[in-house]
Design an enzyme around this catalytic site. Structure first.
Site, PDB file in Angstrom:
ATOM      1  N   LYS A  94     -11.391  -1.238   6.442  1.00  0.00           N
ATOM      2  CA  LYS A  94     -10.162  -0.944   7.180  1.00  0.00           C
ATOM      3  C   LYS A  94     -10.519  -0.315   8.518  1.00  0.00           C
ATOM      4  O   LYS A  94     -11.169   0.740   8.549  1.00  0.00           O
ATOM      5  CB  LYS A  94      -9.301   0.012   6.346  1.00  0.00           C
ATOM      6  CG  LYS A  94      -8.024   0.506   7.009  1.00  0.00           C
ATOM      7  CD  LYS A  94      -7.252   1.370   6.016  1.00  0.00           C
ATOM      8  CE  LYS A  94      -5.945   1.869   6.602  1.00  0.00           C
ATOM      9  NZ  LYS A  94      -5.139   2.594   5.601  1.00  0.00           N
TER      10      LYS A  94
ATOM     11  N   ARG B  17       0.614  10.190   0.988  1.00  0.00           N
ATOM     12  CA  ARG B  17       1.044  11.178   1.982  1.00  0.00           C
ATOM     13  C   ARG B  17       2.208  12.024   1.492  1.00  0.00           C
ATOM     14  O   ARG B  17       2.546  13.027   2.114  1.00  0.00           O
ATOM     15  CB  ARG B  17       1.425  10.469   3.290  1.00  0.00           C
ATOM     16  CG  ARG B  17       0.282   9.696   3.918  1.00  0.00           C
ATOM     17  CD  ARG B  17       0.727   8.989   5.177  1.00  0.00           C
ATOM     18  NE  ARG B  17      -0.252   8.020   5.619  1.00  0.00           N
ATOM     19  CZ  ARG B  17      -0.099   7.218   6.673  1.00  0.00           C
ATOM     20  NH1 ARG B  17       1.008   7.298   7.406  1.00  0.00           N
ATOM     21  NH2 ARG B  17      -1.029   6.345   7.000  1.00  0.00           N
TER      22      ARG B  17
ATOM     23  N   GLU C 155       0.860  -1.176   0.000  1.00  0.00           N
ATOM     24  CA  GLU C 155       0.000   0.000   0.000  1.00  0.00           C
ATOM     25  C   GLU C 155       0.897   1.228   0.000  1.00  0.00           C
ATOM     26  O   GLU C 155       1.496   1.572   1.016  1.00  0.00           O
ATOM     27  CB  GLU C 155      -0.907   0.016   1.229  1.00  0.00           C
ATOM     28  CG  GLU C 155      -1.736   1.279   1.376  1.00  0.00           C
ATOM     29  CD  GLU C 155      -2.454   1.383   2.714  1.00  0.00           C
ATOM     30  OE1 GLU C 155      -2.818   2.517   3.097  1.00  0.00           O
ATOM     31  OE2 GLU C 155      -2.656   0.357   3.379  1.00  0.00           O
TER      32      GLU C 155
END
Length: 220
Positions: free
Chosen positions: A132, A48, A44
């Site tokens: 999640k 960011r 993943e």
């Protein structure tokens, strides 16, 4: 009738999902190979950092056997961008109607983020069965997942946030945990130093724990 592609869980086999902040696109391909060498076939790459999107594109192009997903997808317009870059799925720390609709429109497998029972129910209303739990530690961790297993037993979770090599086994032993996510496999310091051998070692250790949990589940 087959499930909508957005609702179809990603096809990777690893029950450990490395959550990665890449700051230099040149790190992406060797990192993907190091994880594969350790038995981890998923990564993943978060948005960011500005290098995240081109890193996804680099891995999708150069390492096709790696299931590369886009993390920290928080805006609807990012969904199409990560799919165009080659992401095979996307994850978010939360869930909005616009984000869910964008995932449906792009037909990109998507894992929305939840933290409360109400949010889990909203995700289920949209058709999701895998979500999640984030941030997992602050949401109640193991205790929260055990509590959710009763009234929402048809839901499966990927706890992320506070999961480590020390507690991942406890999470994976829960029947409603499909996989765990964490950043301990790919510390920024190792990536910046190019310590791919160490990343492979950490991946192998995590896969060993997951295999032990699976073995106990089968024999137990």
């Amino acid at each position: 009738m087959s499930a909508h592609p957005t609702l179809t869980p990603p096809a990777f086999t690893s029950r450990v999902v490395p959550v990665i902040v890449i700051t230099d696109v040149a790190q992406a391909v060797p990192l993907a190979q190091a994880l594969l060498d350790g038995g981890v076939d998923v990564m993943e790459i978060t948005l960011r950092h500005a290098a995240g999107l081109p890193a996804i594109e680099a891995v999708a192009r150069a390492v096709p056997q790696m299931h590369v997903g886009a993390g920290t997808v928080t805006r609807a317009d990012e969904v199409r961008r990560v799919k165009d870059a080659g992401a095979s799925f996307a994850l978010s720390p939360g869930m909005t109607d616009a984000l869910v609709q964008a995932a449906f429109d792009a037909e990109l497998p998507f894992m929305p983020g939840v933290m409360t029972p109400g949010e889990v129910m909203r995700a289920r209303d949209h058709g999701f069965r895998l979500v999640k739990l984030f941030p997992a530690e602050q949401a109640g961790g193991l205790g929260m997942l055990k509590a959710l297993g009763g009234p929402l037993g048809d839901m499966r979770f990927c706890p992320t946030g506070g999961v480590s090599v020390d507690n991942m086994g406890a999470f994976l032993r829960l029947p409603n945990v499909a996989m765990v996510g964490g950043s301990w496999l790919t510390p920024v310091a190792l990536l910046e130093a190019g310590r791919w051998d160490e990343v492979t070692r950490l991946a192998r250790a995590a896969m060993g724990i997951a295999a032990d949990v699976a073995s106990v589940a089968v024999t137990g």
